[in-house]
Write a protein that holds these residues in place. Structure first.
Motif, PDB file in Angstrom:
ATOM      1  N   VAL A 169       0.838  -1.190   0.000  1.00 15.61           N
ATOM      2  CA  VAL A 169       0.000   0.000   0.000  1.00 15.61           C
ATOM      3  C   VAL A 169       0.878   1.248   0.000  1.00 15.61           C
ATOM      4  O   VAL A 169       1.757   1.399   0.840  1.00 15.61           O
ATOM      5  N   VAL A 170       0.639   2.129  -0.965  1.00 14.26           N
ATOM      6  CA  VAL A 170       1.339   3.409  -1.005  1.00 14.26           C
ATOM      7  C   VAL A 170       0.346   4.465  -0.548  1.00 14.26           C
ATOM      8  O   VAL A 170      -0.701   4.663  -1.171  1.00 14.26           O
ATOM      9  N   SER A 171       0.648   5.114   0.585  1.00 14.77           N
ATOM     10  CA  SER A 171      -0.273   6.079   1.170  1.00 14.77           C
ATOM     11  C   SER A 171      -0.042   7.454   0.548  1.00 14.77           C
ATOM     12  O   SER A 171       1.082   7.939   0.484  1.00 14.77           O
ATOM     13  N   LEU A 172      -1.127   8.055   0.072  1.00 13.65           N
ATOM     14  CA  LEU A 172      -1.029   9.320  -0.653  1.00 13.65           C
ATOM     15  C   LEU A 172      -1.443  10.481   0.256  1.00 13.65           C
ATOM     16  O   LEU A 172      -2.598  10.576   0.661  1.00 13.65           O
ATOM     17  N   PRO A 173      -0.488  11.390   0.578  1.00 13.18           N
ATOM     18  CA  PRO A 173      -0.858  12.521   1.444  1.00 13.18           C
ATOM     19  C   PRO A 173      -1.819  13.458   0.733  1.00 13.18           C
ATOM     20  O   PRO A 173      -1.754  13.617  -0.485  1.00 13.18           O
ATOM     21  N   GLY A 174      -2.741  14.072   1.466  1.00 16.29           N
ATOM     22  CA  GLY A 174      -3.725  14.982   0.884  1.00 16.29           C
ATOM     23  C   GLY A 174      -3.124  16.353   0.611  1.00 16.29           C
ATOM     24  O   GLY A 174      -2.117  16.742   1.208  1.00 16.29           O
ATOM     25  N   GLY A 175      -3.736  17.094  -0.315  1.00 13.72           N
ATOM     26  CA  GLY A 175      -3.299  18.460  -0.587  1.00 13.72           C
ATOM     27  C   GLY A 175      -3.873  19.426   0.428  1.00 13.72           C
ATOM     28  O   GLY A 175      -4.739  19.061   1.227  1.00 13.72           O
ATOM     29  N   ASP A 176      -3.406  20.679   0.386  1.00 16.95           N
ATOM     30  CA  ASP A 176      -3.853  21.679   1.351  1.00 16.95           C
ATOM     31  C   ASP A 176      -5.348  21.972   1.240  1.00 16.95           C
ATOM     32  O   ASP A 176      -5.979  22.406   2.200  1.00 16.95           O
ATOM     33  N   ASP A 177      -5.912  21.765   0.057  1.00 15.20           N
ATOM     34  CA  ASP A 177      -7.333  22.048  -0.118  1.00 15.20           C
ATOM     35  C   ASP A 177      -8.208  20.843   0.218  1.00 15.20           C
ATOM     36  O   ASP A 177      -9.414  20.867  -0.010  1.00 15.20           O
ATOM     37  N   GLY A 178      -7.570  19.751   0.755  1.00 12.37           N
ATOM     38  CA  GLY A 178      -8.338  18.577   1.155  1.00 12.37           C
ATOM     39  C   GLY A 178      -8.591  17.610   0.011  1.00 12.37           C
ATOM     40  O   GLY A 178      -9.268  16.603   0.200  1.00 12.37           O
ATOM     41  N   ARG A 179      -8.047  17.917  -1.168  1.00 15.42           N
ATOM     42  CA  ARG A 179      -8.243  17.021  -2.315  1.00 15.42           C
ATOM     43  C   ARG A 179      -6.932  16.299  -2.637  1.00 15.42           C
ATOM     44  O   ARG A 179      -5.919  16.516  -1.990  1.00 15.42           O
ATOM     45  N   VAL A 180      -6.970  15.450  -3.678  1.00 14.80           N
ATOM     46  CA  VAL A 180      -5.761  14.758  -4.120  1.00 14.80           C
ATOM     47  C   VAL A 180      -4.751  15.795  -4.612  1.00 14.80           C
ATOM     48  O   VAL A 180      -5.090  16.693  -5.382  1.00 14.80           O
ATOM     49  N   ASP A 181      -3.508  15.666  -4.150  1.00 12.65           N
ATOM     50  CA  ASP A 181      -2.424  16.543  -4.570  1.00 12.65           C
ATOM     51  C   ASP A 181      -1.773  15.901  -5.805  1.00 12.65           C
ATOM     52  O   ASP A 181      -1.182  14.832  -5.717  1.00 12.65           O
ATOM     53  N   LEU A 182      -1.908  16.569  -6.956  1.00 14.92           N
ATOM     54  CA  LEU A 182      -1.451  15.968  -8.217  1.00 14.92           C
ATOM     55  C   LEU A 182       0.059  15.722  -8.228  1.00 14.92           C
ATOM     56  O   LEU A 182       0.524  14.745  -8.823  1.00 14.92           O
ATOM     57  N   ASP A 183       0.816  16.592  -7.563  1.00  9.70           N
ATOM     58  CA  ASP A 183       2.271  16.374  -7.516  1.00  9.70           C
ATOM     59  C   ASP A 183       2.588  15.124  -6.699  1.00  9.70           C
ATOM     60  O   ASP A 183       3.441  14.322  -7.075  1.00  9.70           O
ATOM     61  N   ALA A 184       1.886  14.971  -5.574  1.00 10.58           N
ATOM     62  CA  ALA A 184       2.103  13.779  -4.741  1.00 10.58           C
ATOM     63  C   ALA A 184       1.694  12.531  -5.511  1.00 10.58           C
ATOM     64  O   ALA A 184       2.361  11.487  -5.435  1.00 10.58           O
ATOM     65  N   LEU A 185       0.608  12.630  -6.286  1.00  5.80           N
ATOM     66  CA  LEU A 185       0.161  11.478  -7.078  1.00  5.80           C
ATOM     67  C   LEU A 185       1.204  11.132  -8.127  1.00  5.80           C
ATOM     68  O   LEU A 185       1.539   9.960  -8.323  1.00  5.80           O
ATOM     69  N   GLU A 186       1.738  12.176  -8.783  1.00  6.87           N
ATOM     70  CA  GLU A 186       2.762  11.958  -9.814  1.00  6.87           C
ATOM     71  C   GLU A 186       3.933  11.180  -9.238  1.00  6.87           C
ATOM     72  O   GLU A 186       4.420  10.219  -9.849  1.00  6.87           O
ATOM     73  N   SER A 187       4.378  11.566  -8.037  1.00 11.17           N
ATOM     74  CA  SER A 187       5.550  10.866  -7.490  1.00 11.17           C
ATOM     75  C   SER A 187       5.204   9.475  -6.955  1.00 11.17           C
ATOM     76  O   SER A 187       6.081   8.629  -6.856  1.00 11.17           O
ATOM     77  N   ALA A 188       3.931   9.257  -6.651  1.00  9.08           N
ATOM     78  CA  ALA A 188       3.545   7.922  -6.149  1.00  9.08           C
ATOM     79  C   ALA A 188       3.372   6.921  -7.297  1.00  9.08           C
ATOM     80  O   ALA A 188       3.534   5.719  -7.113  1.00  9.08           O
ATOM     81  N   LEU A 189       3.028   7.425  -8.483  1.00 10.80           N
ATOM     82  CA  LEU A 189       2.762   6.538  -9.626  1.00 10.80           C
ATOM     83  C   LEU A 189       4.057   5.954 -10.178  1.00 10.80           C
ATOM     84  O   LEU A 189       5.079   6.622 -10.221  1.00 10.80           O
ATOM     85  N   SER A 190       3.991   4.693 -10.603  1.00 12.96           N
ATOM     86  CA  SER A 190       5.138   4.067 -11.253  1.00 12.96           C
ATOM     87  C   SER A 190       4.631   2.874 -12.044  1.00 12.96           C
ATOM     88  O   SER A 190       3.425   2.615 -12.092  1.00 12.96           O
ATOM     89  N   ASP A 191       5.564   2.133 -12.649  1.00 17.47           N
ATOM     90  CA  ASP A 191       5.109   0.959 -13.402  1.00 17.47           C
ATOM     91  C   ASP A 191       4.779  -0.203 -12.460  1.00 17.47           C
ATOM     92  O   ASP A 191       4.476  -1.304 -12.903  1.00 17.47           O
ATOM     93  N   GLU A 192       4.838   0.064 -11.132  1.00 26.35           N
ATOM     94  CA  GLU A 192       4.364  -0.919 -10.154  1.00 26.35           C
ATOM     95  C   GLU A 192       2.919  -0.637  -9.724  1.00 26.35           C
ATOM     96  O   GLU A 192       2.313  -1.400  -8.976  1.00 26.35           O
ATOM     97  N   THR A 193       2.367   0.501 -10.179  1.00 25.89           N
ATOM     98  CA  THR A 193       1.026   0.899  -9.732  1.00 25.89           C
ATOM     99  C   THR A 193      -0.045   0.034 -10.394  1.00 25.89           C
ATOM    100  O   THR A 193      -0.251   0.113 -11.611  1.00 25.89           O
ATOM    101  N   ALA A 194      -0.728  -0.755  -9.601  1.00 24.91           N
ATOM    102  CA  ALA A 194      -1.814  -1.575 -10.131  1.00 24.91           C
ATOM    103  C   ALA A 194      -3.122  -0.806 -10.120  1.00 24.91           C
ATOM    104  O   ALA A 194      -3.962  -0.954 -11.001  1.00 24.91           O
TER     105      ALA A 194
END
Lengths: 472, 127
Positions: free
Chosen positions: A182-207
């Motif tokens: 499980v890769v835990s994704l920190p929330g953005g300041d506005d309470g939504r998904v932070d696209l930069d954090a998502l970008e760094s969490a994504l990889s070719d291991e992401t199912a």
């Protein structure tokens, strides 16, 4: 409204005694048609008249609080009233057939299941639906297994599932149970998904990325199309947790947002009982590309006849039969009674009610604009104390201390079932408690059958069966 | 609110303490950690004879608020386990640096102790 809950106790301050403590009698075992080694010599069973029995259960219900008693704005749980007509529909005897009957002999049952698959598919924007999973979390697990089978089928084994920090705990558990990291994704300041954090969490291991929308704060993930593109570009799939579907009915569909898999919590969105009402259901919908991986069998319709078939690359069975029939009938009945306009109206009123209630309470609501639920902060008060005190005003409290992004969270979801009078009663309860001092909060609840529960004691001294009571 | 951080021992950033006594190191969690967790209801610890590795989880602690992994401050073989915690987990809350201890580990690499935080640095972390 003023409130004092009934409190039935014996002379030792113990609540309404067990049936077996009231009156028992020796059962007559002489003519049991079983071998001696399988029968007991004596058996004490409760022996009560019908009025005694009726009073016992009535007393227990009087010491309980449910959505039939008053408002129940438990956030993220969508505690809708369970319409009684759905019980009548589920009780129709003709529907109670053995699960192994031949398809030709249960065409009516299969038609209902097929239509429910179709309704749910159209509500969620999904191409195929399985009704088998017996609960929401079981639906999640099924969906994760479908994603896993899909990737493996493509020779593309992936090891990670991304879950936002604020997600329901079941998301983490479902991913882990299916063998993923499980890769835990920190929330953005506005309470939504932070696209930069998502970008760094994504990889070719992401199912898979698991999301709910609106999210746990009731906020619509307005970047959902970009999120979908990012996940799919990385070769991953997008999973929709149906927890918050009640905000969207008839207005937006997870399938149109780019989600590939979703589960439906029929006990939330479609007004079937939450636990206690019998076995549950957590249907799962998928886009066409994933349909061959769904559990087997599925119900299909050919030339006006209903039959069962096994999807080509099915993950197998996740339930002994086609699903828990009675709860599926209730969901079907609810959807059929409301129809398209009724479902859209339910969502609209759920959003309106949440926004009206939030506008009437003194507690701060730091994130918005929100949809069907909001998360207020109890500020300097302890959210758990606030909840206990709200009980004294004859209302069920909101969900507390979660999500953690809001300090002392009061997560509130009135649903569409309440009218303005009841919403005002709820607001009055919030505001009365907001103005009370620590002593009043610490002493609460004072008007309920049970006072403050010793949570620590209960967790440290487990009583896992009624026999454990004998040890006291 | 200030928390006790006795300076006779060293600390993990993840809030475990390590108290050396000759060749063994006694391990527990800090006053700050027990306060954050709230009432502890369950502690899961390894068996005597098992090996633990610095920085890796050796057990689980559960409170009415949360479940957390426990991380080993040093590597080595477990030589003693505080079995009293299985029946009385509240000792972790009542006396985190004393009766609430969890493990004793036979120290395998003295240099590992140098990698831990001093009491002063840890106190700054939780201030």
């Amino acid at each position: 409204m003023n409130y004092d809950q009934a409190r039935w106790t014996d002379d030792d301050e113990r609540y309404e005694p067990l049936l077996s403590e009231k009156h028992t009698a020796e059962a007559d075992l002489d003519d049991a048609p079983l071998p001696d080694e399988l029968t007991r010599d004596s058996l004490e069973l409760p022996d009560l008249s019908e009025p005694e029995l009726a009073r016992h259960y009535t007393r227990l219900s009087e010491m309980n609080y449910g959505v039939d008693s008053g408002p129940y704005p438990l956030g993220s749980c969508t505690m809708k009233y369970n319409p009684k007509f759905t019980e009548d529909v589920a009780a129709i005897e003709a529907g109670a057939v053995h699960p192994d009957r031949s398809p030709e002999s249960v065409q009516g049952n299969l038609e209902l299941l097929y239509d429910l698959q179709d309704y749910l598919g159209r509500i969620g924007g999904m191409d195929a639906v399985t009704l088998q999973p017996p609960a929401g979390a079981a639906g999640e697990f099924t969906g994760v297994l479908v994603a896993k089978a899909y990737h493996e089928h493509n020779g593309d084994e992936r090891s990670e599932i991304i879950v936002p920090e604020s997600a329901h705990g079941t998301n983490f558990a479902s991913a882990a149970l299916a063998g993923f990291d499980v890769v835990s994704l920190p929330g953005g300041d506005d309470g939504r998904v932070d696209l930069d954090a998502l970008e760094s969490a994504l990889s070719d291991e992401t199912a898979l990325l698991m999301l709910t929308n609106p999210n746990t704060l009731g906020l619509f993930e307005r970047d959902i199309e970009e999120i979908s593109e990012m996940v799919h570009d990385a070769g991953g799939l997008l999973y929709y947790d149906g927890a918050n579907l009640n905000a969207l009915l008839g207005r937006a569909r997870p399938g149109d947002m780019g989600f590939d898999i979703m589960h439906y919590n029929v006990h939330k969105t479609f007004a079937t009982p939450h636990g206690g009402g019998g076995p549950g259901a957590g249907p799962v919908g998928v886009v066409g590309e994933l349909a061959p991986f769904l559990p087997k069998p599925q119900v299909e319709k050919r030339d006006g006849t209903y039959d069962l078939f096994d999807p080509e690359h099915s993950i197998g069975k996740v339930h002994g039969s086609l699903g828990n029939w009675l709860v599926l009938v209730k969901a079907y009945a609810y959807i059929a009674r409301l129809g398209d306009p009724g479902l859209a109206d339910a969502s609209a009123k759920a959003v309106l009610n949440a926004n009206y209630l939030a506008s009437q309470i003194e507690y701060e609501v730091p994130y918005g604009p929100f949809h069907h639920e909001f998360v207020a902060s109890a500020g300097d008060q302890d959210a758990a104390d606030v909840a206990k005190r709200m009980l004294d005003y004859g209302v069920h409290p909101p969900t507390t201390k979660w999500p953690e992004i809001v300090g002392e969270a009061l997560m509130t979801e009135p649903t569409e079932i309440e009218n303005k009078t009841t919403l005002d009663q709820l607001a009055d309860a919030f505001n009365a408690v907001a103005d009370e001092d620590q002593d009043a909060l610490a002493a609460a609840p004072e008007r309920t059958a049970a006072r403050r529960i010793d949570q620590t004691g209960a967790a440290r001294n487990l009583r896992l069966s009624w026999q454990a009571l004998d040890d006291e | 609110m200030s928390f006790e951080t006795p300076d006779d021992r060293k600390y993990n950033e993840s809030h475990e303490w390590a108290l050396r006594d000759g060749g063994t190191v006694r391990v527990g969690i800090s006053d700050f950690a027990q306060d954050e967790l709230g009432d502890v209801v369950f502690v899961e610890l390894p068996d005597v004879g098992e090996a633990v590795t610095q920085g890796e989880a050796f057990g689980v602690i559960e409170s009415i608020k949360a479940v957390s992994d426990l991380y080993a401050p040093v590597s080595g073989e477990v030589t003693a386990v505080n079995e009293a915690l299985f029946d009385a987990p509240e000792q972790v809350n009542e006396d985190p640096f004393g009766d609430g201890w969890m493990l004793e580990i036979e120290l395998s690499d003295e240099a590992e102790l140098d990698e831990l935080l001093s009491a002063g640095d840890y106190a700054d972390q939780v201030a």
